[in-house]
Structure formats: structure tokens, C-alpha cells
Design a protein around this motif. Structure first.
Motif, PDB file in Angstrom:
ATOM      1  N   MET A   1       0.829  -1.212   0.000  1.00  0.00           N
ATOM      2  CA  MET A   1       0.000   0.000   0.000  1.00  0.00           C
ATOM      3  C   MET A   1       0.860   1.257   0.000  1.00  0.00           C
ATOM      4  N   ARG A   2       1.962   1.233   0.744  1.00  0.00           N
ATOM      5  CA  ARG A   2       2.843   2.411   0.801  1.00  0.00           C
ATOM      6  C   ARG A   2       3.485   2.706  -0.553  1.00  0.00           C
TER       7      ARG A   2
ATOM      8  N   GLN B   1      -4.002   4.719  -2.112  1.00  0.00           N
ATOM      9  CA  GLN B   1      -3.864   4.290  -0.712  1.00  0.00           C
ATOM     10  C   GLN B   1      -5.127   4.627   0.079  1.00  0.00           C
ATOM     11  N   ASP B   2      -5.613   5.848  -0.109  1.00  0.00           N
ATOM     12  CA  ASP B   2      -6.813   6.282   0.609  1.00  0.00           C
ATOM     13  C   ASP B   2      -8.015   5.423   0.226  1.00  0.00           C
TER      14      ASP B   2
ATOM     15  N   LEU C   1     -14.341  10.412  -0.103  1.00  0.00           N
ATOM     16  CA  LEU C   1     -13.240  10.940  -0.915  1.00  0.00           C
ATOM     17  C   LEU C   1     -13.658  12.108  -1.814  1.00  0.00           C
ATOM     18  N   GLY C   2     -14.953  12.313  -1.950  1.00  0.00           N
ATOM     19  CA  GLY C   2     -15.446  13.406  -2.795  1.00  0.00           C
ATOM     20  C   GLY C   2     -15.275  13.115  -4.275  1.00  0.00           C
ATOM     21  N   VAL C   3     -15.395  11.821  -4.650  1.00  0.00           N
ATOM     22  CA  VAL C   3     -15.295  11.421  -6.057  1.00  0.00           C
ATOM     23  C   VAL C   3     -16.528  10.580  -6.377  1.00  0.00           C
TER      24      VAL C   3
ATOM     25  N   ASP D   1      -7.526  -0.688 -10.542  1.00  0.00           N
ATOM     26  CA  ASP D   1      -6.123  -0.310 -10.732  1.00  0.00           C
ATOM     27  C   ASP D   1      -5.266  -0.856  -9.571  1.00  0.00           C
ATOM     28  N   ILE D   2      -5.782  -0.771  -8.359  1.00  0.00           N
ATOM     29  CA  ILE D   2      -5.059  -1.276  -7.183  1.00  0.00           C
ATOM     30  C   ILE D   2      -4.808  -2.773  -7.324  1.00  0.00           C
TER      31      ILE D   2
END
Length: 181
Positions: free
Chosen positions: A125-126, A133-134, A153-155, A166-167
Motif C-alpha cells: 500500500m505504501r 492508498q486512501d 473521498l469526494g469522487v 487499478d489497485i
């Protein structure tokens, strides 16, 4: 007078509730029971325990003495049966202990594996950009739905879903890269 009475007659009297007859039988045969128990167990401490167990159980067992054989023959059978029972209990206990040992080893291995996976995930994650990460932190282990994470997150929810995709790709690639090394 009791010392001249046969074992068989004493056993019949003891079976009928004569405490003195029982005490006389016990005095006559205690050492014999212990010696046989020692030969059967091979250890003095186990022989002592077995002899005590037999002496404690003998008042109820003597009721079953039918004088079809000599009293000593019957008593030896009681000792042999008690030793076999003790061995079976010890074997069950050992198996159970080993079984619990196996369970404990598996539990510890699972805990270790989980800890390693968590460590890897934290390191991985780092290595991600902050926005990913968020997103991962909010949705990891179903903490939040994509819609809830999007609101925090405001998205848009679609953006959170895209970030999660993607993650997964990035983490898979990182894992493959580590395994190849």
C-alpha cells in the motif's frame, strides 16, 4: 482366626459387606497387587497410582467375585484390566494432546501467515500513489462500500471502482515481481 480363612471365603464375606474380611484380603494381597502393577507399568509411581486406584475400586468389584477361580486369579485379572484401562487412557490422552498440538501448530501457522500477508499488504500500500492508498484503506475488508468511500473521498462511485481495479492490477504485478525474484 481371619489369617487362616481362605481368600475365597474372605472375598465372599467382603462382597457381603464385611469390612474386616475386606481389610484382611487387602493386607494379604496389597504387595502382590503392587508387584504385578509394577511389572505391568514398569514404573514405581505408576504402579503406586494403579494400586491405589484398584484398592479404591475393589469394594465394588469384589461383589462380582463368583469363586469360579481362585481369588488371586480373579485379583490378577482385575489388576491386568486396570493396567490395560490406564494404558488406553494414556494413549487417548497422548493422541488428544498431539491432536491439540497439531491444531495449535496450524493455528500459529495461520496467524503467522495472516501477519505476513498484512505486512506485505501494508508495504504494498505504501508503494501506491496517495489517492489509491486512501481508496484501499477505506474499502479494505469491506469497511465501506464503493459508494460510501466515494462520498468520503469526494469522487464518483465509478472512480472508486476504477481505482480498486487499478489497485488490484498494481498489487498483482508487485506480487508477481516479488515471486520472480
Amino acid at each position: 482366626m481371619r489369617m487362616k480363612t481362605s481368600d475365597e471365603n474372605l472375598a465372599k464375606a467382603a462382597a457381603a459387606g464385611d469390612a474386616d474380611a475386606f481389610a484382611t484380603l487387602l493386607a494379604r494381597h496389597y504387595d502382590r497387587v503392587f508387584r504385578l502393577a509394577f511389572r505391568l507399568t514398569g514404573r514405581a509411581d505408576q504402579a503406586e497410582d494403579l494400586t491405589q486406584d484398584i484398592c479404591a475400586a475393589l469394594p465394588s468389584k469384589i461383589v462380582g467375585f463368583r469363586a469360579e477361580a481362585r481369588f488371586t486369579t480373579w485379583l490378577y485379572r482385575v489388576v491386568v484390566n486396570a493396567a490395560e484401562d490406564a494404558r488406553r487412557r494414556a494413549t487417548r490422552h497422548t493422541r488428544a494432546a498431539h491432536g491439540w498440538g497439531d491444531v495449535e501448530q496450524m493455528r500459529r501457522a495461520e496467524v503467522q501467515e495472516t501477519a505476513e500477508a498484512v505486512d506485505w499488504l501494508q508495504r504494498a500500500m505504501r508503494s501506491l500513489p496517495q489517492d489509491l492508498q486512501d481508496t484501499l484503506a477505506l474499502t479494505l475488508e469491506d469497511e465501506m462500500t464503493h459508494a460510501e468511500a466515494a462520498e468520503v473521498l469526494g469522487v464518483s462511485e465509478g472512480t472508486v471502482s476504477w481505482r480498486m481495479s487499478d489497485i488490484r492490477k498494481r498489487l498483482r504485478a508487485l506480487r508477481q515481481e516479488e515471486l520472480a525474484q
